[in-house]
Design a protein around this motif. Structure first.
Motif, short mmCIF file in Angstrom:
data_model
loop_
_atom_site.label_atom_id
_atom_site.label_comp_id
_atom_site.label_asym_id
_atom_site.label_seq_id
_atom_site.Cartn_x
_atom_site.Cartn_y
_atom_site.Cartn_z
N VAL A 82 100.78 -25.91 32.58
CA VAL A 82 99.94 -25.76 33.76
C VAL A 82 100.81 -25.38 34.95
CG1 VAL A 82 98.30 -26.89 35.32
CG2 VAL A 82 98.30 -27.47 32.88
N LEU A 83 100.46 -24.30 35.63
CA LEU A 83 101.18 -23.86 36.81
C LEU A 83 100.34 -24.12 38.05
CD1 LEU A 83 102.59 -20.40 35.61
CD2 LEU A 83 103.50 -22.69 35.21
N LYS A 84 100.96 -24.72 39.07
CA LYS A 84 100.26 -25.03 40.31
C LYS A 84 101.09 -24.54 41.50
CE LYS A 84 96.75 -27.10 38.50
NZ LYS A 84 95.47 -26.36 38.48
N VAL A 85 100.39 -24.14 42.56
CA VAL A 85 101.09 -23.59 43.73
C VAL A 85 101.38 -24.64 44.79
CG1 VAL A 85 100.09 -21.31 43.34
CG2 VAL A 85 98.96 -22.89 44.92
N ASN A 86 100.75 -25.82 44.70
CA ASN A 86 101.06 -26.82 45.72
C ASN A 86 101.22 -28.21 45.12
OD1 ASN A 86 98.42 -28.34 45.93
ND2 ASN A 86 97.69 -26.28 46.45
N ASN A 87 101.96 -29.05 45.83
CA ASN A 87 102.34 -30.36 45.31
C ASN A 87 101.18 -31.33 45.20
OD1 ASN A 87 105.11 -29.77 44.98
ND2 ASN A 87 105.49 -30.11 47.16
N ARG A 88 100.21 -31.25 46.12
CA ARG A 88 99.09 -32.18 46.06
C ARG A 88 98.30 -32.01 44.78
NH1 ARG A 88 96.05 -33.35 51.72
NH2 ARG A 88 95.31 -35.06 50.43
N LYS A 139 105.54 -26.30 39.22
CA LYS A 139 105.33 -25.67 40.52
C LYS A 139 105.71 -24.19 40.40
CE LYS A 139 104.76 -25.86 45.15
NZ LYS A 139 105.75 -26.56 46.00
N CYS A 140 104.86 -23.32 40.95
CA CYS A 140 105.17 -21.90 40.88
C CYS A 140 105.07 -21.26 42.27
CB CYS A 140 104.25 -21.18 39.90
SG CYS A 140 102.51 -21.11 40.37
N LYS A 144 107.29 -14.67 43.90
CA LYS A 144 108.51 -14.36 43.16
C LYS A 144 108.19 -13.49 41.94
CE LYS A 144 111.37 -18.35 44.37
NZ LYS A 144 112.15 -19.51 43.82
N GLU A 145 109.13 -12.65 41.58
CA GLU A 145 108.95 -11.82 40.39
C GLU A 145 108.72 -12.70 39.17
OE1 GLU A 145 108.45 -8.32 38.32
OE2 GLU A 145 108.60 -8.66 40.48
N ASN A 146 109.57 -13.71 39.03
CA ASN A 146 109.34 -14.76 38.03
C ASN A 146 108.76 -15.95 38.77
OD1 ASN A 146 109.38 -16.70 36.02
ND2 ASN A 146 111.60 -17.00 36.14
N MET A 147 107.48 -16.20 38.61
CA MET A 147 106.79 -17.21 39.41
C MET A 147 107.35 -18.61 39.23
SD MET A 147 102.79 -16.05 39.10
CE MET A 147 102.78 -16.09 37.31
N THR A 148 108.00 -18.88 38.10
CA THR A 148 108.51 -20.21 37.83
C THR A 148 110.04 -20.28 37.94
OG1 THR A 148 108.57 -19.72 35.45
CG2 THR A 148 106.58 -20.77 36.32
N ASP A 149 110.64 -19.28 38.58
CA ASP A 149 112.08 -19.24 38.76
C ASP A 149 112.62 -20.57 39.30
OD1 ASP A 149 114.59 -17.60 38.96
OD2 ASP A 149 114.38 -18.18 41.07
N PRO A 150 113.69 -21.11 38.71
CA PRO A 150 114.60 -20.53 37.71
C PRO A 150 114.13 -20.73 36.26
CG PRO A 150 115.45 -22.63 38.40
CD PRO A 150 114.20 -22.41 39.23
#
Length: 260
Positions: A82-88, A139-140, A144-150
């Motif tokens: 699961v990828l999420k853009v915010n911490n909450r 967190k993504c 970024k080109e790679n959303m989950t970098d690194p």
């Protein structure tokens, strides 16, 4: 500078618990039950039951901390990322995954799915299967080109995105760019399950109004084909919710696969 009077989901964040209460709860006055809960669950159950969509890895990119769209998926995928853009949203989701006190109640959705499968008298733990399948909540960064970098994710057999493209895209070019990023997560021949709303301009969480990218059915069909997808399943449900906290006209449910 962005001229929109509305907040942006991925920039400003929101109260993830209020979002769940407004749009996905079991409260008697929850206006979106048929649209956001039953429509999604019924269609997901149907497309997964056919047996063509399965594999090792499923990636979920959706708004808020929703999990009901993963019930059927957990039967066909060993690992869900699961990828999420915010911490909450991450904290809210992990509260449920870890079965901590105060976690949002999803029992009404798992019960509905069991009833549709005529398994309401069985003790099968739908929610437990989802918890076991969710291997990572990451967190993504959408820019970024790679959303989950690194971190580099392994190629996915399926990507589910519910509502996120609508909330983060400012215009048509934005939508196409983000869709392209999402599709790069897929294996060749992998499936995309896309859930969105048509002809919407905003949604409200608490006292805040958030931007929604406005588009129609013709637009999303053309974009998917243009990005190399073959559309396998496309359903549109007219709005039934009678409330002003969201102005969408219809909900779409799309399954498409990437040409090899």
């Amino acid at each position: 500078m962005d001229s929109s009077p509305h907040k942006l989901y991925h920039v400003h964040g929101f109260d993830s618990r209020q979002y769940l209460e407004h749009y996905f709860s079991d409260k008697p006055d929850m206006a979106f039950r048929d649209d956001t809960l039953k429509f999604l669950i019924e269609n997901l159950r149907q497309v997964f039951a056919v047996g063509h969509i399965n594999g090792d890895i499923l990636v979920d990119l959706s708004t808020g901390s929703i999990i009901h769209h993963l019930f059927s998926a957990s039967e066909f995928f060993k690992n869900i990322i699961v990828l999420k853009v915010n911490n909450r949203c991450i904290m809210e989701l992990k509260r449920w995954v870890d079965e901590r006190t105060g976690a949002f109640y999803w029992g009404h959705t798992s019960t509905f799915l069991q009833e549709k499968e005529e398994q309401s008298d069985q003790s099968e733990d739908k929610e437990g299967k989802v918890r076991s399948a969710i291997q990572h909540v990451v967190k993504c960064d959408l820019e970024k080109e790679n959303m989950t970098d690194p971190l580099v994710l392994p190629p996915a057999d399926c990507v589910i995105s519910a509502g996120l493209l609508d909330a983060i895209s400012k215009d048509q070019d934005n939508y196409i760019r983000y869709l392209r990023k999402f599709s790069r997560l897929l294996n060749p021949g992998g499936h995309l399950i896309l859930i969105g709303v048509l002809d919407s301009t905003y949604f409200i969480v608490g006292k805040d109004k958030y931007h929604v990218f406005t588009y129609d059915e013709d637009f999303v069909r053309k974009v998917l084909v243009g990005e190399g997808f073959i559309i396998d399943y496309f359903k549109v449900k007219e709005r039934t919710a009678a409330t002003v906290i969201n102005d969408y006209k219809s909900i779409i449910f799309i399954v498409a696969h990437k040409e090899k």
